[in-house]
Write a protein that holds these residues in place. Structure first.
Motif, PDB file in Angstrom:
ATOM      1  N   LYS A 427       0.717  -1.144  -0.057  1.00 34.21           N
ATOM      2  CA  LYS A 427      -0.015  -0.156  -0.121  1.00 34.21           C
ATOM      3  C   LYS A 427       0.895   1.214   0.111  1.00 34.21           C
ATOM      4  O   LYS A 427       0.499   2.544   0.275  1.00 34.21           O
ATOM      5  N   GLY A 428       1.976   1.219  -0.417  1.00 35.07           N
ATOM      6  CA  GLY A 428       3.046   2.311  -0.192  1.00 35.07           C
ATOM      7  C   GLY A 428       3.316   2.799   1.017  1.00 35.07           C
ATOM      8  O   GLY A 428       3.746   4.101   1.193  1.00 35.07           O
ATOM      9  N   ASN A 429       3.105   1.868   2.103  1.00 35.72           N
ATOM     10  CA  ASN A 429       3.640   2.360   3.383  1.00 35.72           C
ATOM     11  C   ASN A 429       5.205   2.694   3.482  1.00 35.72           C
ATOM     12  O   ASN A 429       6.041   2.199   2.893  1.00 35.72           O
ATOM     13  N   ALA A 430       5.478   3.836   4.357  1.00 39.57           N
ATOM     14  CA  ALA A 430       6.857   4.244   4.382  1.00 39.57           C
ATOM     15  C   ALA A 430       7.788   3.573   5.362  1.00 39.57           C
ATOM     16  O   ALA A 430       8.825   3.343   5.495  1.00 39.57           O
ATOM     17  N   TYR A 431       6.964   3.176   6.429  1.00 42.51           N
ATOM     18  CA  TYR A 431       7.838   2.486   7.892  1.00 42.51           C
ATOM     19  C   TYR A 431       7.553   1.235   8.096  1.00 42.51           C
ATOM     20  O   TYR A 431       7.921   0.715   9.179  1.00 42.51           O
ATOM     21  N   GLY A 432       6.643   0.651   7.458  1.00 42.97           N
ATOM     22  CA  GLY A 432       6.533  -1.085   8.028  1.00 42.97           C
ATOM     23  C   GLY A 432       5.276  -1.033   8.738  1.00 42.97           C
ATOM     24  O   GLY A 432       4.121  -0.259   8.551  1.00 42.97           O
ATOM     25  N   MET A 433       5.168  -1.989   9.524  1.00 45.39           N
ATOM     26  CA  MET A 433       4.011  -2.422  10.385  1.00 45.39           C
ATOM     27  C   MET A 433       4.166  -1.445  11.866  1.00 45.39           C
ATOM     28  O   MET A 433       5.200  -1.824  12.311  1.00 45.39           O
ATOM     29  N   ALA A 434       2.962  -0.897  12.016  1.00 47.27           N
ATOM     30  CA  ALA A 434       3.072  -0.339  13.502  1.00 47.27           C
ATOM     31  C   ALA A 434       3.383  -1.108  14.528  1.00 47.27           C
ATOM     32  O   ALA A 434       2.896  -2.471  14.790  1.00 47.27           O
ATOM     33  N   ASN A 435       4.264  -0.440  15.430  1.00 48.80           N
ATOM     34  CA  ASN A 435       4.290  -1.398  16.716  1.00 48.80           C
ATOM     35  C   ASN A 435       3.239  -1.122  17.911  1.00 48.80           C
ATOM     36  O   ASN A 435       3.447  -0.345  18.760  1.00 48.80           O
ATOM     37  N   THR A 436       1.964  -1.606  17.802  1.00 47.80           N
ATOM     38  CA  THR A 436       0.843  -1.575  18.540  1.00 47.80           C
ATOM     39  C   THR A 436       1.144  -2.745  19.472  1.00 47.80           C
ATOM     40  O   THR A 436       1.608  -3.769  19.344  1.00 47.80           O
ATOM     41  N   LEU A 437       0.335  -2.768  20.536  1.00 47.36           N
ATOM     42  CA  LEU A 437       0.404  -3.988  21.441  1.00 47.36           C
ATOM     43  C   LEU A 437       0.336  -5.188  20.770  1.00 47.36           C
ATOM     44  O   LEU A 437       0.945  -6.034  21.135  1.00 47.36           O
ATOM     45  N   LEU A 438      -0.850  -5.204  19.963  1.00 45.56           N
ATOM     46  CA  LEU A 438      -1.113  -6.871  19.263  1.00 45.56           C
ATOM     47  C   LEU A 438      -0.159  -6.878  18.046  1.00 45.56           C
ATOM     48  O   LEU A 438      -0.527  -7.871  17.272  1.00 45.56           O
ATOM     49  N   GLN A 439       0.726  -5.985  17.842  1.00 45.30           N
ATOM     50  CA  GLN A 439       1.660  -6.003  16.786  1.00 45.30           C
ATOM     51  C   GLN A 439       3.298  -5.887  17.222  1.00 45.30           C
ATOM     52  O   GLN A 439       3.837  -5.559  16.689  1.00 45.30           O
ATOM     53  N   THR A 440       3.373  -6.549  18.556  1.00 44.82           N
ATOM     54  CA  THR A 440       4.627  -6.636  19.154  1.00 44.82           C
ATOM     55  C   THR A 440       5.514  -7.713  19.215  1.00 44.82           C
ATOM     56  O   THR A 440       4.650  -8.896  19.434  1.00 44.82           O
ATOM     57  N   ALA A 441       6.703  -7.710  18.910  1.00 43.49           N
ATOM     58  CA  ALA A 441       7.420  -9.065  19.334  1.00 43.49           C
ATOM     59  C   ALA A 441       6.902 -10.372  18.486  1.00 43.49           C
ATOM     60  O   ALA A 441       6.599 -10.221  17.213  1.00 43.49           O
ATOM     61  N   PHE A 442       6.556 -11.379  19.266  1.00 46.56           N
ATOM     62  CA  PHE A 442       6.131 -12.549  18.698  1.00 46.56           C
ATOM     63  C   PHE A 442       4.699 -12.575  18.021  1.00 46.56           C
ATOM     64  O   PHE A 442       4.448 -13.304  17.250  1.00 46.56           O
ATOM     65  N   LEU A 443       4.025 -11.300  17.882  1.00 47.33           N
ATOM     66  CA  LEU A 443       2.902 -11.034  17.166  1.00 47.33           C
ATOM     67  C   LEU A 443       2.919 -10.509  15.898  1.00 47.33           C
ATOM     68  O   LEU A 443       2.019 -10.149  15.160  1.00 47.33           O
ATOM     69  N   ARG A 444       4.214 -10.212  15.589  1.00 51.27           N
ATOM     70  CA  ARG A 444       4.528  -9.824  14.271  1.00 51.27           C
ATOM     71  C   ARG A 444       4.964 -10.817  13.069  1.00 51.27           C
ATOM     72  O   ARG A 444       5.129 -12.098  13.757  1.00 51.27           O
ATOM     73  N   PRO A 445       4.716 -10.531  11.997  1.00 49.52           N
ATOM     74  CA  PRO A 445       5.213 -11.748  11.066  1.00 49.52           C
ATOM     75  C   PRO A 445       6.561 -12.368  11.304  1.00 49.52           C
ATOM     76  O   PRO A 445       7.532 -11.658  11.514  1.00 49.52           O
ATOM     77  N   LYS A 446       6.903 -13.554  11.302  1.00 51.49           N
ATOM     78  CA  LYS A 446       8.022 -14.385  11.717  1.00 51.49           C
ATOM     79  C   LYS A 446       9.292 -14.224  10.802  1.00 51.49           C
ATOM     80  O   LYS A 446       9.071 -13.822   9.364  1.00 51.49           O
ATOM     81  N   LEU A 447      10.340 -14.325  11.245  1.00 51.70           N
ATOM     82  CA  LEU A 447      11.592 -14.313  10.631  1.00 51.70           C
ATOM     83  C   LEU A 447      11.935 -15.471   9.879  1.00 51.70           C
ATOM     84  O   LEU A 447      12.513 -15.320   8.830  1.00 51.70           O
ATOM     85  N   LYS A 448      11.240 -16.448  10.270  1.00 48.87           N
ATOM     86  CA  LYS A 448      11.412 -17.858   9.669  1.00 48.87           C
ATOM     87  C   LYS A 448      10.064 -18.137   8.743  1.00 48.87           C
ATOM     88  O   LYS A 448       9.233 -18.349   9.668  1.00 48.87           O
ATOM     89  N   SER A 449      10.144 -18.760   7.663  1.00 49.38           N
ATOM     90  CA  SER A 449       8.934 -19.228   7.040  1.00 49.38           C
ATOM     91  C   SER A 449       8.406 -20.309   7.693  1.00 49.38           C
ATOM     92  O   SER A 449       9.245 -21.429   8.349  1.00 49.38           O
ATOM     93  N   LYS A 450       6.948 -20.467   8.248  1.00 53.81           N
ATOM     94  CA  LYS A 450       6.442 -21.602   8.765  1.00 53.81           C
ATOM     95  C   LYS A 450       6.152 -22.848   7.609  1.00 53.81           C
ATOM     96  O   LYS A 450       5.944 -23.691   8.131  1.00 53.81           O
ATOM     97  N   LYS A 451       6.241 -22.532   6.226  1.00 54.66           N
ATOM     98  CA  LYS A 451       5.735 -23.612   5.422  1.00 54.66           C
ATOM     99  C   LYS A 451       7.018 -23.767   4.331  1.00 54.66           C
ATOM    100  O   LYS A 451       6.712 -24.672   3.753  1.00 54.66           O
ATOM    101  N   VAL A 452       8.102 -22.914   4.529  1.00 44.88           N
ATOM    102  CA  VAL A 452       9.203 -23.187   3.460  1.00 44.88           C
ATOM    103  C   VAL A 452      10.411 -23.173   4.111  1.00 44.88           C
ATOM    104  O   VAL A 452      10.856 -22.390   4.879  1.00 44.88           O
ATOM    105  N   ASN A 453      11.057 -24.514   3.954  1.00 43.10           N
ATOM    106  CA  ASN A 453      12.432 -24.604   4.791  1.00 43.10           C
ATOM    107  C   ASN A 453      13.389 -23.609   4.053  1.00 43.10           C
ATOM    108  O   ASN A 453      13.402 -23.426   2.928  1.00 43.10           O
ATOM    109  N   ASN A 454      14.400 -23.314   4.908  1.00 45.43           N
ATOM    110  CA  ASN A 454      15.402 -22.242   4.445  1.00 45.43           C
ATOM    111  C   ASN A 454      14.884 -20.966   3.812  1.00 45.43           C
ATOM    112  O   ASN A 454      15.522 -20.450   2.687  1.00 45.43           O
ATOM    113  N   LEU A 455      13.812 -20.285   4.183  1.00 41.78           N
ATOM    114  CA  LEU A 455      13.247 -19.232   3.713  1.00 41.78           C
ATOM    115  C   LEU A 455      13.119 -18.337   4.961  1.00 41.78           C
ATOM    116  O   LEU A 455      12.213 -18.607   5.840  1.00 41.78           O
ATOM    117  N   TYR A 456      13.611 -17.267   4.726  1.00 41.90           N
ATOM    118  CA  TYR A 456      13.572 -16.293   6.135  1.00 41.90           C
ATOM    119  C   TYR A 456      13.363 -15.056   5.496  1.00 41.90           C
ATOM    120  O   TYR A 456      13.420 -14.291   4.445  1.00 41.90           O
TER     121      TYR A 456
END
Length: 495
Positions: A427-456
């Motif tokens: 959507k043309g965002n400039a800064y990514g996903m906001a750091n709200t309570l429900l989008q903090t730490a483990f609630l953000r998209p993961k560093l490692k893919s859950k479906k594809v091996n060796n994809l980060y």
């Protein structure tokens, strides 16, 4: 080690990860779609003027120092850093502004003049913010967001209430002066969310602001990109520009190769520092972790309308960083997050790096960067850009008591369409996903893919979140996950 890793993109997080992985023996190749590296932190040079296209604030110098120290280096090995004095000014009306100086003691004096008794409250507020900074920036943000238990430490358990209150509540409880409250609420805007939707714990941004200060790398923020490039190259990283990756190939749920500029190239692993949503569109549907509906429901940080303006004279009544809060903060925030539309009366920010750094503009002239925060996904036309430039320049002239419109040599703009075209930004965002309570730490998209091996993944849509220092940390976190994963595989193969 002959493990081959392809990295998509060359922003701060990608460069950070590349350095760590190369140091640990991986064969790393970066694929950057644009002709220059840096991602959102690219540079515009024209007619003797130099502009940072993206980030202009250098906060949290300790994070940069920690990054370079991991390689036996120091920022001063690559670029010259200057602490800004003053840090910035905030305009509230014509010729009416508050200047934030370069030490907490001076800032306390400013607060006291504005609201008697506020300096003691400020000292207490910043002391708590410093404690949060020590907990967050020196510890919590260096955790990979794999489990909620990462946040459960003896210290954070004592601070649980700070995850359920908000910055706005805490500030307004102590500071009745509207101007001072706005200044204290301002730093969390770097996290991409409204102060009334940002947990109190994030007051560590106030310590970054008042306690540590604001800095400027000589020649601009792009010097940090060049420093990281130099480090990466010295570690053996290969960097390829003008290389658009349009497919990530998977067999048996494992990455096998990428397709860049029509050529398929085999790799043992792929790490994307590009937009997370876009990266998943490079996969066949069955390998995508997050649906379109998932992304639509997330709170995204703003997009921006930016202008890079060359003036044929020196400007007055402004500082290197100057904020213009002379209009309704609440209305503008509502028009970004709640009822997305082009703002009725936008707050805006301006940077004049040539006030500090004579290398970025010809003698006697000024380089100006103007930024209006916008809701992502808005219509973006030349007519709208022109309309809003006229709006803010008219206000700028009135507020700072000077005429500048007839002194413009040239101006360039950058907005929603450009974020999409240049960075494949959702959507043309400039800064990514906001750091709200429900989008903090483990609630953000993961560093490692859950479906594809060796994809980060790395960068501002995953952990820790938006901003340059978090991006450096994100690169380190994902490199450690990759190393841990391959160490485990090698161990299992050996037994």
């Amino acid at each position: 080690m002959n493990t081959r890793i392809a990295i998509i993109g060359s922003g701060f997080s990608a460069l950070s990860a590349a350095c760590y992985l190369a140091r640990d023996g991986y064969k790393v190749t970066i694929f950057e779609k644009n002709n220059t590296i840096g991602g959102r932190a690219r540079q515009l040079k024209k007619d003797g003027f130099t502009f940072d296209i993206g980030p202009t604030w250098y906060w949290m110098p300790d994070v940069f120092e920690r990054f370079f120290a991991d390689f036996g280096k120091h920022p001063s090995d690559y670029y010259q850093l200057e602490k800004l004095s003053p840090a910035y000014s905030v305009y509230f009306a014509k010729d009416d502004f508050i200047t934030i100086e370069d030490t907490l003691g001076k800032i306390c004096e400013t607060f006291e003049k504005e609201e008697p008794g506020s300096s003691q409250k400020l000292k207490k507020f910043i002391a708590n913010a410093q404690h949060n900074y020590d907990v967050a920036i020196k510890d919590l943000v260096y955790r990979p967001g794999v489990s909620p238990f990462e946040l459960m430490t003896p210290v954070t358990i004592k601070k649980l209430d700070q995850f359920f209150s908000t910055i706005k509540k805490d500030v307004r409880k102590e500071f009745k002066n509207e101007r001072l409250a706005k200044i204290l609420e301002f730093p969390v805007l770097f996290l991409g969310a409204k102060p009334d939707n940002t947990p109190s714990f994030y007051s560590f941004m106030n310590y970054a602001d008042f306690g540590i200060g604001t800095f400027h790398p000589k020649k601009g923020m792009y010097e940090v990109v060049l420093a990281m490039e130099q480090l990466a190259l010295s570690l053996g990283v290969h960097i390829k520009t003008g290389q658009s990756v349009d497919k990530i190939n998977v067999e048996d749920n494992t990455v096998t190769s990428i397709r860049a500029n029509g050529e398929t190239i085999a790799f043992d692993g792929v790490l994307s520092g590009a937009d997370y949503h876009h990266t998943e569109t490079l996969l066949d549907q069955s390998y995508r972790q997050y649906s379109e509906n998932y992304w639509k429901k997330k709170v995204f940080a703003p997009s921006s309308l930016l202008f890079y303006v060359a003036f044929d004279k020196k400007l007055i009544n402004v500082n290197h960083h100057t904020l213009f809060f002379d209009v309704d903060f609440e209305l503008h925030a509502k028009e970004i997050y709640d009822t997305p539309k082009w703002p009725t009366d936008p707050l805006f920010y301006a940077s004049f790096p040539s006030l500090t750094d004579n290398s970025v503009a010809p003698e006697g002239q000024e380089a100006g960067i103007f930024l209006i925060p916008l809701a992502p996904g808005l219509e973006d036309t030349p007519e709208l850009r022109a309309l809003y430039f006229d709006k803010i320049i008219a206000r700028f002239e009135n507020l700072t008591s000077q005429t500048v419109k007839n002194n413009i040599i040239f101006k360039e703009s950058f907005c929603v369409k450009d974020f999409i075209q240049d960075y494949n930004s959702y959507k043309g965002n400039a800064y990514g996903m906001a750091n709200t309570l429900l989008q903090t730490a483990f609630l953000r998209p993961k560093l490692k893919s859950k479906k594809v091996n060796n994809l980060y993944f790395t960068g501002q849509l995953t952990v820790p979140g938006p901003g340059v220092p978090p991006s450096l940390i994100s690169g380190k976190l994902v490199s450690e996950l990759i190393k841990k994963h391959h160490t485990l595989i090698n161990y299992e193969s050996a037994i």
